[in-house]
Design an enzyme around this catalytic site. Structure first.
Site, short mmCIF file in Angstrom:
data_model
loop_
_atom_site.label_atom_id
_atom_site.label_comp_id
_atom_site.label_asym_id
_atom_site.label_seq_id
_atom_site.Cartn_x
_atom_site.Cartn_y
_atom_site.Cartn_z
N GLU A 77 1.35 -34.87 -3.56
CA GLU A 77 1.40 -34.11 -4.81
C GLU A 77 2.51 -34.64 -5.74
O GLU A 77 2.33 -34.71 -6.95
CB GLU A 77 1.60 -32.62 -4.54
CG GLU A 77 0.38 -31.95 -3.93
CD GLU A 77 -0.84 -32.01 -4.83
OE1 GLU A 77 -0.69 -32.22 -6.05
OE2 GLU A 77 -1.97 -31.88 -4.32
N TYR A 161 2.96 -25.26 -9.46
CA TYR A 161 1.76 -26.01 -9.12
C TYR A 161 1.86 -26.63 -7.73
O TYR A 161 0.98 -26.46 -6.88
CB TYR A 161 1.47 -27.12 -10.16
CG TYR A 161 0.51 -28.11 -9.59
CD1 TYR A 161 -0.84 -27.80 -9.50
CD2 TYR A 161 0.97 -29.30 -9.02
CE1 TYR A 161 -1.71 -28.66 -8.87
CE2 TYR A 161 0.10 -30.16 -8.38
CZ TYR A 161 -1.25 -29.84 -8.31
OH TYR A 161 -2.10 -30.68 -7.67
N ASP A 179 -3.19 -27.42 -13.00
CA ASP A 179 -2.60 -28.68 -13.46
C ASP A 179 -3.40 -29.10 -14.69
O ASP A 179 -4.25 -28.35 -15.18
CB ASP A 179 -2.63 -29.74 -12.35
CG ASP A 179 -4.03 -30.28 -12.10
OD1 ASP A 179 -5.02 -29.64 -12.54
OD2 ASP A 179 -4.15 -31.36 -11.49
#
Ligand code: SF4
Length: 432
Positions: A77, A161, A179
């Site tokens: 991520e 997020y 996102d």
């Protein structure tokens, strides 16, 4: 899948106490549980059929240890922020091979982290990731926090997020993510045309993501929504014909049939006053179709900067040329990376003055008399950082003898071309 969260159902306006912001009109929400159920099913079936095989997905699906799984997702991520999947894959594989666990990463040096990160951009990401890994090892006994809320609270550099992605993908927590891809898809699905970077719209999108996320497969659902944005509902020419959720898409309906269909709250929607509709000054543009959504306020222009940089070259002991690189300060832009000696320039400085300023800088630094006229202008190199339009004015200076550098100044070393490329240098310096 369980029922939709109740907050997707708009309450009647009259019931609100004074001062409470009005909920958005139903047209912009998912208020029918049957529709939510159908959308989840369609999206997940498509994901199962079409998803890309990616190394972090394989790890998330096969790694039995929750901490290792969460670490694997976390690394992906962070790398994927602002960076394309195709670029990340190689970096990710090398990273996970070198540091397969939090403990391994915690023991790495910042120099090693920067070297592996070199070329991926936004360099503070690698540094922050490592700092957070050290924190998990030293303060949390190597155990990753187990919920999105704790991940965000306890790990530096982990925002809402990233926390939602790690918790849903690694632990199966039913929490949504928002996102850039999700923003685009949701704004189109529900014709949200107000500024998609505004806190009011972002809050609504989080509510919507949390309401939509599939209760039994949250990680897959979130990845599916992002994958849809990355491969089908793309910014410029979305492939609506192939879209698994097209029957739920109001932007598409509007494109095909004109003004959005049954709008229960039509008075508040599309005629001004709706917090989620496009501003009245920017009505629907039929030539744009579904790409009317999302809309963003105009971006700030990047700052313009100029930097003089000098490639100092000498013959190394084996006859091969060597170049001098110096380390940047440990905070700020490109923190801790190596570069050719450089000097930020004032705007509008004439060529001659630039050269003199650079010569003075080099002289102060090497302790050698550097004559401005000996600096050979090579060319200008432009590099765009996220918020800076940077021009490097590149000079070279071949040296005959050796130079003893003042070690009290910033760290420096001589490297061959090959060593240069293996060092923690930015893409901009590689261009130079
Ligand atoms: Fe995006 Fe088109 Fe699918 Fe709507 S139908 S979600 S605009 S790809």
């Amino acid at each position: 899948s369980g029922p939709a969260a109740p907050f997707s159902l708009p309450r009647p306006r009259a019931a609100l106490p004074a001062g409470t912001p009005a909920p958005p009109p139903a047209a912009h929400l998912f208020s029918d549980p049957a529709e939510i159920e159908a959308l989840r099913g369609n999206l997940l079936a498509w994901y199962d059929r079409c998803k890309r095989e990616l190394p972090w997905r394989t790890l998330a699906a096969t790694e039995p240890d929750a901490d290792r799984r969460a670490y694997a997702v976390w690394v992906s991520e962070i790398m994927l922020q602002q960076t394309q999947v195709a670029t990340v894959i190689d970096y990710y594989n090398r990273w996970m091979q070198k540091w397969p666990t939090l403990q391994a990463l915690a023991q790495a040096s910042l120099e090693e982290v920067n070297e592996l990160w070199a070329g991926l951009g936004y360099y503070s990401r690698g540094k922050r990731l490592q700092e957070a890994a050290r924190k998990v090892v030293s303060e949390l006994a190597g155990r990753m926090p187990r919920t999105a809320e704790d991940l965000q609270k306890l790990l530096p550099g982990v925002g809402r997020y990233t926390a939602g992605a790690i918790a849903s993908i690694s632990y199966g927590q039913a929490t949504g993510v928002v996102d850039g891809n999700v923003i685009r898809v949701l704004c189109r699905l529900r014709c949200i045309g107000a500024d998609s970077s505004s806190p009011a719209v972002i809050d609504r999108l989080w509510d919507m993501a949390n309401a939509l996320v599939d209760r039994s497969r949250p990680g897959d659902f979130n990845q599916a929504l992002m994958e849809l944005g990355a491969t089908v509902c793309v910014p410029k020419a979305p492939l609506c014909g192939e879209c698994p959720v097209k029957q739920h898409c109001q932007a598409r309906r509007r494109k095909l049939f004109g003004k959005s269909t049954p709008v229960p709250d039509v008075e508040d929607c599309g005629v001004g006053g709706c917090p989620l509709c496009p501003p009245a000054t920017e009505p629907w543009d039929s030539s744009l179709g579904v790409t009317n959504f999302p809309r963003k306020a105009a971006k700030k222009q990047p700052r313009v900067a100029r930097t003089a940089t000098c490639v100092l070259e000498r013959r190394g002991c084996h006859g091969a040329p060597e170049y001098l690189i110096v380390q940047r300060p440990s905070s700020g832009l490109l923190a801790g990376l190596w570069e050719f000696p450089s000097l930020p320039l004032a705007q509008g400085l004439q060529e001659e003055k630039q050269r003199e300023a650079l010569a003075d800088h080099l002289q102060a630094w090497t302790g050698w008399p550097v004559v401005a006229g000996d600096l050979r202008f090579i060319r200008e190199v432009i590099h765009i950082f996220s918020h800076i339009h940077q021009t490097y004015v590149v000079y070279s200076l071949p040296l005959d003898g050796d130079v003893t550098l003042d070690t009290a100044l910033s760290p420096s070393r001589w490297v061959t071309a090959e060593e240069f490329h293996a060092s923690a240098v930015s893409t901009a310096m590689k261009k130079v």
